[in-house]
Write a protein that holds these residues in place. Structure first.
Motif, PDB file in Angstrom:
ATOM      1  N   SER A  76     -25.991  21.238  -5.369  1.00 44.55           N
ATOM      2  CA  SER A  76     -25.650  22.688  -5.364  1.00 44.55           C
ATOM      3  C   SER A  76     -24.086  22.774  -5.267  1.00 44.55           C
ATOM      4  O   SER A  76     -23.650  23.835  -6.095  1.00 44.55           O
ATOM      5  CB  SER A  76     -26.417  23.603  -4.169  1.00 44.55           C
ATOM      6  OG  SER A  76     -25.786  24.830  -4.056  1.00 44.55           O
ATOM      7  N   SER A 142     -27.741  32.407  -4.833  1.00 36.23           N
ATOM      8  CA  SER A 142     -27.660  32.479  -6.408  1.00 36.23           C
ATOM      9  C   SER A 142     -27.300  33.813  -6.909  1.00 36.23           C
ATOM     10  O   SER A 142     -26.884  34.077  -7.846  1.00 36.23           O
ATOM     11  CB  SER A 142     -28.926  31.803  -6.907  1.00 36.23           C
ATOM     12  OG  SER A 142     -30.080  32.188  -6.684  1.00 36.23           O
ATOM     13  N   GLU A 285     -28.983  23.321 -12.413  1.00 37.66           N
ATOM     14  CA  GLU A 285     -29.490  24.516 -11.676  1.00 37.66           C
ATOM     15  C   GLU A 285     -31.327  24.488 -11.644  1.00 37.66           C
ATOM     16  O   GLU A 285     -31.652  24.853 -10.645  1.00 37.66           O
ATOM     17  CB  GLU A 285     -29.282  25.761 -12.437  1.00 37.66           C
ATOM     18  CG  GLU A 285     -27.684  26.277 -12.260  1.00 37.66           C
ATOM     19  CD  GLU A 285     -27.443  27.649 -13.179  1.00 37.66           C
ATOM     20  OE1 GLU A 285     -28.163  27.621 -14.170  1.00 37.66           O
ATOM     21  OE2 GLU A 285     -26.547  28.215 -12.774  1.00 37.66           O
TER      22      GLU A 285
END
Length: 432
Positions: A76, A142, A285
């Motif tokens: 991440s 996100s 992602e």
């Protein structure tokens, strides 16, 4: 009799299919994907089907939780680095510097005071609690982060860069708390903490992030000139960059999370073809979202009603103070006099400041630090207290921020972001 593992695979596959096909509807609702995963995780836990058993016979597999959350966080933070396209100048990163240098210590110290004065902890335990809960989460945030490499929104940039950095820079304070647990005479280890855990580990991480990422990019360019790699395999270069940067940095006692974030920034700036890092970002992602599913399912499955009730009042106090007072007020203090980079305004719009304060989402980073503390000296009643306060705070954050993210970001885009774009002179581009 069907093996539980096979049933787990079936349930996860069905969940992925449902959220993927229903993502168009879910995105329009005041509902986050993480909240759905959490609810399913609770159903898979001991109070329903008992299909996920990270906790068996009162024995909690903290090591497994640590390794899973560690992998999620490094992927991440690399993704955060890849998203950011800004010159490496203090002026362009002013909001990030304020959120890290001012806000994070404010949050840790304020939570430590709460732990000391209201939760019956000593200073070492209280600082450890603050360090575990202070980092915002780059995994679950996100919806409020930068959407792509062309997104220059100051609110989204601030939240993205903060999430990418404070998951690493909370580590010195975690070490501080762990040192204090083992030896309450701070003078015995404070100088070592300053030299090794603060100065060396951060400096080593920055250097390793730059050196390893640049080396991999250089090697790739040399090899690709001679013979191109299989297109289907090229995206794995991103994974190799993450794993090599993290492992090599940890070998020299640096902070791997910070090094991986720096590596993401370096990779973003190292290719002449802008599509190259973009392709890596899309791949990372997708992997990040898949790992998010597993992590939140695990969180849901380890929640137990009785321990949560035992520490309910303490958890409620921490949640109210952290989400509604410490974080918003800390952001307001940290952004005093801050001027947006891309706007003619002299200071941040008040709405932007309050939204940065509100979206201090807690999640996978806090789970990792908690699991790490379990394996490095956090034991007994204090471990139970900090653990259930942390779990409950993360659950509350997933619910509250998951419900409010979509409507608040729509309000922000409509009333602040779009108006700012309309009022910004078209001839000025401060990011070039």
């Amino acid at each position: 009799m069907v093996d539980i593992y096979i049933i787990d695979l079936f349930v996860i596959g069905l969940l992925l299919l449902m959220v993927t096909l229903g993502s168009g509807w879910i995105a329009r609702l005041p509902l986050s994907f993480a909240l759905i995963y959490l609810l399913v995780g609770i159903l898979l836990g001991p109070y329903a089907f008992g299909l996920i058993q990270l906790r068996r016979d009162e024995v909690f597999n903290a090591e497994l939780l640590e390794k899973i959350t560690e992998l999620v966080v490094i992927i991440s933070v690399f993704s955060c680095g890849l998203r950011i396209v800004r010159p490496l100048k203090l002026g362009a990163w002013g909001i990030t510097a304020r959120l890290i240098v001012f806000l994070m210590p404010i949050s840790i110290f304020a939570l430590a005071v709460v732990g000391k004065l209201f939760l019956g902890m000593n200073w070492g335990e209280a600082i450890l609690l603050g360090a575990i809960l202070a980092p915002t989460d780059p995994v679950l945030a996100s919806e409020v982060q930068l959407t792509d490499i062309n997104d220059k929104d100051e609110l989204r940039f601030g939240l993205t860069s903060e999430g990418g950095l404070n998951d690493a820079l909370a580590f010195p304070f975690v070490y501080f708390g762990l040192h204090a647990l083992k030896d309450d005479n701070w003078g015995n280890w404070f100088q070592q903490w300053i030299a090794v855990d603060l100065i060396w580990a951060i400096a080593a991480a920055i250097v390793m992030g730059i050196v390893v990422a640049k080396s991999i990019v250089w090697i790739e360019k040399k090899v690709q000139k001679r013979r191109r790699a299989d297109e289907l395999m090229e995206d794995f270069i991103a994974i190799s960059t993450i794993l090599l940067t993290y492992s090599l940095t940890e070998m020299v006692n640096g902070y791997g999370f910070l090094a991986v974030f720096v590596a993401g920034l370096v990779v973003q700036r190292s290719y002449r073809d802008p599509e190259k890092p973009l392709a890596q970002l899309e791949f990372v992602e997708q992997l990040e979202k898949l790992l998010e599913v597993g992590t939140i399912l695990l969180l849901g499955s380890i929640l137990l009603l009785q321990p949560m009730l035992n520490y309910a009042m303490q958890s409620l106090l921490v949640i109210i103070l952290l989400l509604f007072i410490i974080r918003p007020v800390g952001v307001w203090i940290s952004t005093i006099g801050k001027r947006p980079v891309e706007s003619h305004r002299r200071t941040f719009h008040p709405g932007t400041r309050w939204l940065i304060g509100w979206f201090g989402i807690r999640g996978v980073g806090s789970l990792y630090y908690l699991a790490y503390a379990f394996g490095n000296g956090l034991k007994g009643e204090t471990a139970e207290q900090i653990a259930w306060i942390t779990y409950t705070t993360i659950v509350a954050s997933v619910i509250i921020h998951g419900i409010t993210a979509t409507p608040l970001m729509k309000w922000y885009e409509r009333n602040i972001a779009n108006q700012r774009k309309a009022n910004t002179p078209a001839t000025i581009d401060e990011f070039e």
